[in-house]
Design a protein around this motif. Structure first.
Motif, mmCIF file in Angstrom:
data_model
loop_
_atom_site.group_PDB
_atom_site.id
_atom_site.type_symbol
_atom_site.label_atom_id
_atom_site.label_comp_id
_atom_site.label_asym_id
_atom_site.label_seq_id
_atom_site.Cartn_x
_atom_site.Cartn_y
_atom_site.Cartn_z
ATOM 1 N N GLU A 40 -60.025 -12.774 -19.551
ATOM 2 C CA GLU A 40 -59.970 -11.524 -18.798
ATOM 3 C C GLU A 40 -59.704 -11.807 -17.327
ATOM 4 N N TYR A 83 -60.397 -6.482 -21.159
ATOM 5 C CA TYR A 83 -59.649 -6.510 -22.412
ATOM 6 C C TYR A 83 -60.396 -5.691 -23.459
ATOM 7 N N VAL A 114 -55.756 -7.146 -27.179
ATOM 8 C CA VAL A 114 -55.611 -8.546 -27.581
ATOM 9 C C VAL A 114 -54.948 -8.642 -28.960
#
Lengths: 203, 622
Positions: B301, B337, B342
């Motif tokens: 992140e 995130y 992701v």
């Protein structure tokens, strides 16, 4: 795709008892030795802002729920249900408290609150497992409007895919409140459960 | 669950704990002696829980005046051989950064853990700075947990590591660790001596230039040792796919959760290197991993710290693997995130066939924003109302409102627009001087009581000495409200829950040399706006202390006492002028089609609206 967990999203407005509801759910899951993980919003967002609590029960690392992947959405407020609709799919059980909390942006005339009758018509077409519940009315029936969150936990418990037993939820509620509020909250829970069963199991 | 369970439940019990609560359990299990903080979200609940438990757990805990003081107290305590922890939000570490840098040079004897709670996506912060940079900057080992249970484990690991290396250790959490609840199995509590002894050694503890000269190379030596530990640390582990694969994923900290979940959900055949001990990085382990996979994806992140080191390592060792991360724009560099972000990126790169598009379209509704607002009964609203009224009556339109960090920053919203410039804690006082020297505009600064103690005193002293001219309104609600009502030096209680001397705001302000000072009750609108008008006519630095307890705390007391009087609207008298809606903006007051009403469940019963209604339609309920 291989998904070994159930995703529950609780939405609402800061001050409605959403964090408490999430904690009770976690305590109930613990009683059944189920794996549970959740995430909450604190701080700034609690001063009457939108609040969500994302919960997963099962084998998974992150509690954050993908778009379209909430199995159950429990919204304490109608507009907040519409706000998190991107997390729902046509399979999602959508339980919504029908009592609006008017945001300051609306009461001051800066924006407008959505037309709910129209909204539910559109929503029900795509998400047929929509259940509207007047939790405030039920909470008052139980004896106090502050039990709205526990009423909604009762409704949640009536969803067929909800993996925690009624007994464990009741036990968590018993443990989660000081003695003088126990009866009140158990009553609220049971009333919510009954109301939920009236509709949800048919969906 | 009761807070006491964190301390009292038997070993082996499973608790459903917030990351912040789990770390307190870590302090208890590790036998920590001293813990300090200044409250800041997302770290605040660590202090709240300690406030309850410290005495019973035999830990000295204090809410320090600011992060610098908190850091200094913990550092000195650890130098005596006991274990000490200081914790704060990410921007709090900026306040303590001066001490942090030196602490790496002088090191420690007992375990010294610094917890930095970062806030990617800025849920309740002014920026999303990545404090992993501080580990590299100062030269301190860095740990990054992924769950409450791991946060507890890393508290213990970090304290032990700190003792082994004689170096402070940074435990860097993010909101999705602090505010995640998960299952934690209680482990044994280590009994350790709670008092240390300070063995003097100025060559170690006093970085005068001639000593500091030798401290820097020593620090680098310690970091080499740290790197060796990192190579074999269980916090850095390889999770292999069932079949051989060219794909090697490296995940740092919380990003591991999203990568692991994506692999499991989509059955991706990839190897995964989980990094929890991320500075110094295990370079040998990473070199092996990179050289045995032709496709490397680095997921972390915010800032590409790990990625930069991996790229440097690959260049140095002539590794030809394709490395993807932020430098090539595969992954975003802003905001936290999510599994969504992701997962999409990984599947696209590794197994694009698995992408499926949903068969339905989410309907879009035009929804009203629901920003956090000042609570019903909030004394800040009443103060802002009086400021607006005073300025209107004096015909001043272009005044500047330097503001600060706290609930009152919410005054930025309409109708008050009472925040024009904010840098950091205490900046309302310092920046006022800049506006005074650079403009002819009137300046009214807002600062809360806790923020004033934290960082407002020194700039006020500066303002008096340098003859600045502005009005400072200290919004004194007796507590650190925004972070959950922690005590501060103006409270009569301390972190341990013991009685403590109250440092009087007005005495502090007077002693600095402010001659014009007035204390008002913000619910008294007339007195407050008169004081403001008077201040605007005076020279120099003026201070108004607008004093009234936080309405949330008061409401709690009122609820305990039973019901309380609320305000109702006599709709026969109401002229629908909407002053209460547009100029006062209390969330309990709302307008339906042809009526203005008060939501009784929200009304705090402060009664301020009674005084703003020009036709006296607001009345106490019978």
């Amino acid at each position: 795709m291989n998904k070994n967990y159930l995703a529950i999203l609780i939405a609402g407005v800061g001050g409605q008892g959403i964090l408490k509801a999430g904690t009770l759910l976690g305590e109930a899951a613990l009683l059944e030795n189920k794996k549970i993980i959740s995430t909450e919003v604190h701080g700034m967002a609690q001063r009457g802002g939108s609040v969500i609590n994302e919960i997963k029960i099962g084998e998974v690392q992150s509690p954050l729920i993908n778009k379209g992947e909430a199995d159950i959405i429990l919204s304490f407020e109608p507009a907040e249900a519409l706000r998190v609709l991107d997390k729902a799919s046509p399979e999602t059980y959508l339980i919504v408290n029908t009592n609006p909390i008017i945001p300051l942006t609306v009461s001051s005339g800066l924006s407008t609150y959505p037309d709910l009758n129209l909204a539910w018509k559109i929503v029900r077409d795509i998400y047929p497992r929509l259940k509207l519940i007047n939790a405030r009315k039920i909470a008052l029936e139980a004896g106090n409007s502050i039990t709205e969150n526990v009423v909604l936990l009762g409704v949640l418990c009536s969803v067929p895919i909800f993996p925690i037993s009624t007994e464990s939820m009741m036990k968590a509620i018993e443990n989660g409140f000081p003695p003088k509020f126990r009866e009140l909250n158990l009553k609220a829970f049971n009333l919510g459960l009954e109301k939920g069963k009236e509709g949800i199991s048919l969906l | 669950m009761q807070v006491e369970d964190i301390l009292n439940q038997p070993i082996g019990s499973k608790l459903f704990l917030l990351g912040n609560e789990a770390m307190v359990r870590g302090f208890i299990e590790a036998g920590v002696s001293v813990a300090t903080t200044y409250p800041g979200t997302p770290s605040s609940e660590i202090g709240n829980v300690l406030h309850h438990l410290a005495k019973k757990a035999d830990i000295y805990f204090e809410f320090s005046v600011n992060e610098m003081a908190a850091f200094q107290i913990a550092a000195a305590a650890a130098s005596t051989g006991v274990r000490a922890v200081t914790f704060m939000k990410h921007v709090g570490l900026n306040v303590a950064a001066d001490a942090l840098m030196s602490s790496a040079y002088i090191g420690t004897r007992g375990g010294f853990l610094i917890i930095s709670a970062d806030d990617p996506s800025m849920f309740s912060s002014q920026n999303e700075q990545d404090n992993r940079y501080y580990a590299q900057f100062a030269g301190l080992p860095l740990l990054e947990p992924t769950s409450p249970a791991e946060a507890r484990d890393m508290v213990k690991y970090g304290l032990k590591l700190s003792e082994d290396l004689e170096l402070p250790v940074i435990l860097r959490t993010t909101t999705r660790v602090n505010h995640v609840r998960g299952i934690v199995v209680l482990e044994e509590i280590e009994t350790r001596p709670k008092k240390g002894y300070f063995n003097k050694n100025p060559r170690q503890f006093v970085p005068i230039p001639s000593f500091a000269f030798h401290m820097h190379p020593l620090l680098l030596q310690k970091l080499t040792s740290a790197r060796n530990i990192s190579e074999t640390s269980p916090l850095n582990r390889l999770e292999r796919a069932s079949l051989n694969t060219d794909f090697g994923l490296i995940a740092s900290g919380i990003a591991y959760n999203y990568v692991r979940d994506a692999i499991d959900k989509w059955g991706l055949n990839v190897d995964l290197l989980k990094l929890g001990f991320t500075y110094p990085l295990p370079l040998n382990l990473i070199e092996d991993f990179v050289s045995t996979h032709t496709n490397i994806i680095i997921v972390e992140e915010l800032e590409p710290l790990v990625e930069k080191e991996v790229r440097a390592l690959a260049q140095q060792n002539n590794l030809s693997s394709c490395i993807r991360g932020k430098y090539d724009n595969t992954l975003p560099r802003v905001y936290e995130y999510t599994p969504d972000i992701v997962e999409k990126i990984l599947i696209n790169l590794i197994n694009p066939d698995k992408m499926d598009n949903p068969l339905f379209q989410t309907p879009e509704f035009k929804l009203p924003n629901r920003p956090p607002v000042l609570c019903p009964g909030c004394s800040h609203r009443a103060t802002f109302y009086s400021v607006k009224r005073a300025l209107q009556e004096k015909g001043i339109k272009d005044s500047i409102f330097p503001s600060d960090i706290g609930c009152y920053t919410l005054g930025i919203q309409p109708p008050y627009h009472a925040a024009d410039y904010v840098l950091c804690m205490g900046s309302s006082v310092g920046t006022a001087g800049g506006f005074f020297r650079a403009t002819n505009q009137k300046i009214i600064s807002f600062i809360g009581d806790s923020t004033f103690y934290h960082a407002g005193i020194t700039p006020l002293l500066n303002a008096v000495h340098n003859k600045h001219q502005f009005l400072l309104i200290i919004l004194d609600n007796f507590t650190t409200a925004m972070t959950g009502h922690q005590p501060h030096p103006g409270s009569n209680i301390d972190g341990m829950g013991d009685e403590a001397p109250r440092i009087s705001l007005e005495n502090v302000v007077k002693s600095i040399g402010v001659d014009w000072i007035k204390i008002v009750d913000p619910y008294d609108l007339d007195a407050t706006s008169s004081a403001i008008k008077e201040a605007l006519d005076c020279q120099g630095v003026k201070v108004i202390i607008s004093r009234r307890a936080c309405s949330l705390l008061e409401a709690r007391n009122k609820r305990k006492r039973g019901s309380w009087k609320k305000v109702i609207i006599n709709t026969d008298i109401c002229s629908m002028c909407e002053i209460c809606i547009h100029d006062f903006a209390c969330p309990a007051i709302f307008k339906t089609k042809d009526l203005i009403q008060i939501d009784a469940s929200m009304c705090d019963g402060c009664g301020v609206c009674i005084n703003i209604c020009p036709v006296e339609a607001m009345v106490w309920e019978e």
